[in-house]
Design a protein around this motif. Structure first.
Motif, PDB file in Angstrom:
ATOM      1  N   SER A 177      74.983  25.134  39.439  1.00  0.00           N
ATOM      2  CA  SER A 177      75.323  25.191  38.070  1.00  0.00           C
ATOM      3  C   SER A 177      74.018  25.878  37.477  1.00  0.00           C
ATOM      4  O   SER A 177      73.021  25.965  37.876  1.00  0.00           O
ATOM      5  N   ALA A 178      74.356  27.082  36.405  1.00  0.00           N
ATOM      6  CA  ALA A 178      73.248  27.717  35.951  1.00  0.00           C
ATOM      7  C   ALA A 178      72.078  26.948  35.114  1.00  0.00           C
ATOM      8  O   ALA A 178      72.625  25.651  34.574  1.00  0.00           O
ATOM      9  N   LEU A 179      71.165  27.244  35.045  1.00  0.00           N
ATOM     10  CA  LEU A 179      70.008  26.688  34.486  1.00  0.00           C
ATOM     11  C   LEU A 179      70.270  26.849  33.105  1.00  0.00           C
ATOM     12  O   LEU A 179      70.893  27.813  32.492  1.00  0.00           O
ATOM     13  N   ALA A 196      64.158  41.559  23.557  1.00  0.00           N
ATOM     14  CA  ALA A 196      64.922  41.542  24.891  1.00  0.00           C
ATOM     15  C   ALA A 196      65.541  40.424  25.086  1.00  0.00           C
ATOM     16  O   ALA A 196      65.477  39.582  24.765  1.00  0.00           O
ATOM     17  N   ASP A 197      66.425  40.529  26.409  1.00  0.00           N
ATOM     18  CA  ASP A 197      66.869  39.403  26.861  1.00  0.00           C
ATOM     19  C   ASP A 197      65.917  38.822  27.846  1.00  0.00           C
ATOM     20  O   ASP A 197      65.538  39.439  28.750  1.00  0.00           O
ATOM     21  N   TYR A 198      65.759  37.338  27.941  1.00  0.00           N
ATOM     22  CA  TYR A 198      64.948  36.890  29.091  1.00  0.00           C
ATOM     23  C   TYR A 198      65.902  35.812  29.749  1.00  0.00           C
ATOM     24  O   TYR A 198      66.628  34.800  29.287  1.00  0.00           O
ATOM     25  N   TYR A 199      65.517  35.857  31.248  1.00  0.00           N
ATOM     26  CA  TYR A 199      66.136  34.835  32.135  1.00  0.00           C
ATOM     27  C   TYR A 199      65.378  34.133  32.939  1.00  0.00           C
ATOM     28  O   TYR A 199      64.283  34.839  33.374  1.00  0.00           O
ATOM     29  N   CYS A 200      65.294  32.821  33.297  1.00  0.00           N
ATOM     30  CA  CYS A 200      64.740  32.065  33.892  1.00  0.00           C
ATOM     31  C   CYS A 200      65.423  32.201  35.346  1.00  0.00           C
ATOM     32  O   CYS A 200      66.676  32.208  35.340  1.00  0.00           O
ATOM     33  N   SER A 201      64.755  31.681  36.534  1.00  0.00           N
ATOM     34  CA  SER A 201      65.453  31.573  37.710  1.00  0.00           C
ATOM     35  C   SER A 201      64.753  30.609  38.471  1.00  0.00           C
ATOM     36  O   SER A 201      63.575  30.488  38.331  1.00  0.00           O
ATOM     37  N   TRP A 245      69.437  30.855  45.109  1.00  0.00           N
ATOM     38  CA  TRP A 245      68.701  31.025  43.823  1.00  0.00           C
ATOM     39  C   TRP A 245      69.790  30.899  42.611  1.00  0.00           C
ATOM     40  O   TRP A 245      70.859  31.040  42.676  1.00  0.00           O
ATOM     41  N   VAL A 246      69.199  30.425  41.356  1.00  0.00           N
ATOM     42  CA  VAL A 246      70.113  30.310  40.424  1.00  0.00           C
ATOM     43  C   VAL A 246      69.345  30.670  39.188  1.00  0.00           C
ATOM     44  O   VAL A 246      68.060  30.418  39.078  1.00  0.00           O
ATOM     45  N   PHE A 247      70.001  31.380  38.267  1.00  0.00           N
ATOM     46  CA  PHE A 247      69.708  31.915  37.066  1.00  0.00           C
ATOM     47  C   PHE A 247      69.983  31.005  36.011  1.00  0.00           C
ATOM     48  O   PHE A 247      70.968  30.306  35.935  1.00  0.00           O
TER      49      PHE A 247
END
Lengths: 121, 110
Positions: free
Chosen positions: B2-4, B86-91, B99-101
């Protein structure tokens, strides 16, 4: 300068196959893991697959397991993604991303510009 | 896988600080110190901003910082500037050798 250049994208019908390539330069390719990350138009990032420096460890997202195969040729500084049984939901920009370590655990420190795969009838 | 969980959007005025949260589970964020953050401007490839929870790559401004508590990681941007929009993504690395984003957070600088 690290460079990652993806190729092989295009328009393909559902159920067909496509092979993506990523040509790497500017670093010692066989020292690092490499990954594929995709992004559907207007959507977020999704990790697809990763391969360790010597191909000893490979991982896939559940969404592509059994359909996609990642591989690398260290002699050619190249990464590949064989995509079979493509679905409409596989439509996305596919990025090649360099890992920061030899294993899959390192973050993605350099990215290519992406290649667009469109799956449509 | 599942996505974070990230907030869909955050905003702040120039000079202010903002924090973006990223919530996972003990199988990803809580179980490993392999959490990273990426900045993506429209039409561009993502850029690594923070790796291993709190480390900044060379060349990334010290206005960007990361932390983690339990199953939640956070990215803080201080002294907001227009170019931070901007857009920010954690992973996060996971126990499944994957890996999951996160779903991404759109930062608006007012």
């Amino acid at each position: 300068e690290v460079q990652l250049v993806e190729s092989g994208g295009g328009l393909v019908h559902p159920g067909r196959s496509l092979r993506l390539s990523c040509a790497a330069s500017g670093f010692t390719f066989d020292d690092y893991a490499i990954h594929w990350v995709r992004q559907a138009p207007g959507k977020g990032l999704e990790w697809v697959s990763g391969i360790s420096w010597n191909s000893g460890t490979i991982g896939y997202a559940d969404s592509v397991k059994g359909r996609f195969t990642i591989s690398r040729d260290n002699a050619k500084n190249s990464l590949y993604l064989q995509m079979n049984s493509l679905r409409v939901e596989d439509t996305a920009f596919y990025y090649c991303a360099k890992g920061s370590s030899s294993s899959l655990r390192g973050s993605f420190d350099y990215w290519g510009q992406g290649t667009l795969v469109t799956v449509s009838s | 896988q599942s996505a974070l969980t990230q907030p869909a959007s955050v905003s702040g005025s120039p000079g202010q600080s903002i924090t973006i949260s990223c919530t996972g589970t003990s199988s990803d964020v809580g179980g490993y110190n392999y959490v990273s953050w990426y900045q993506q401007h429209p039409g561009k490839a993502p850029k690594l901003m923070i790796y291993d929870v709190s480390n900044r790559p060379s060349g990334v401004s010290n206005r960007f910082s990361g932390s983690k508590s339990g199953n939640t990681a956070s990215l803080t941007i201080s002294g907001l500037r227009a170019e931070d929009e901007a857009d920010y993504y954690c992973s996060s690395y996971t126990s499944s050798t994957t890996w999951v984003f996160g779903g991404g957070t759109k930062l608006t600088v007012l």
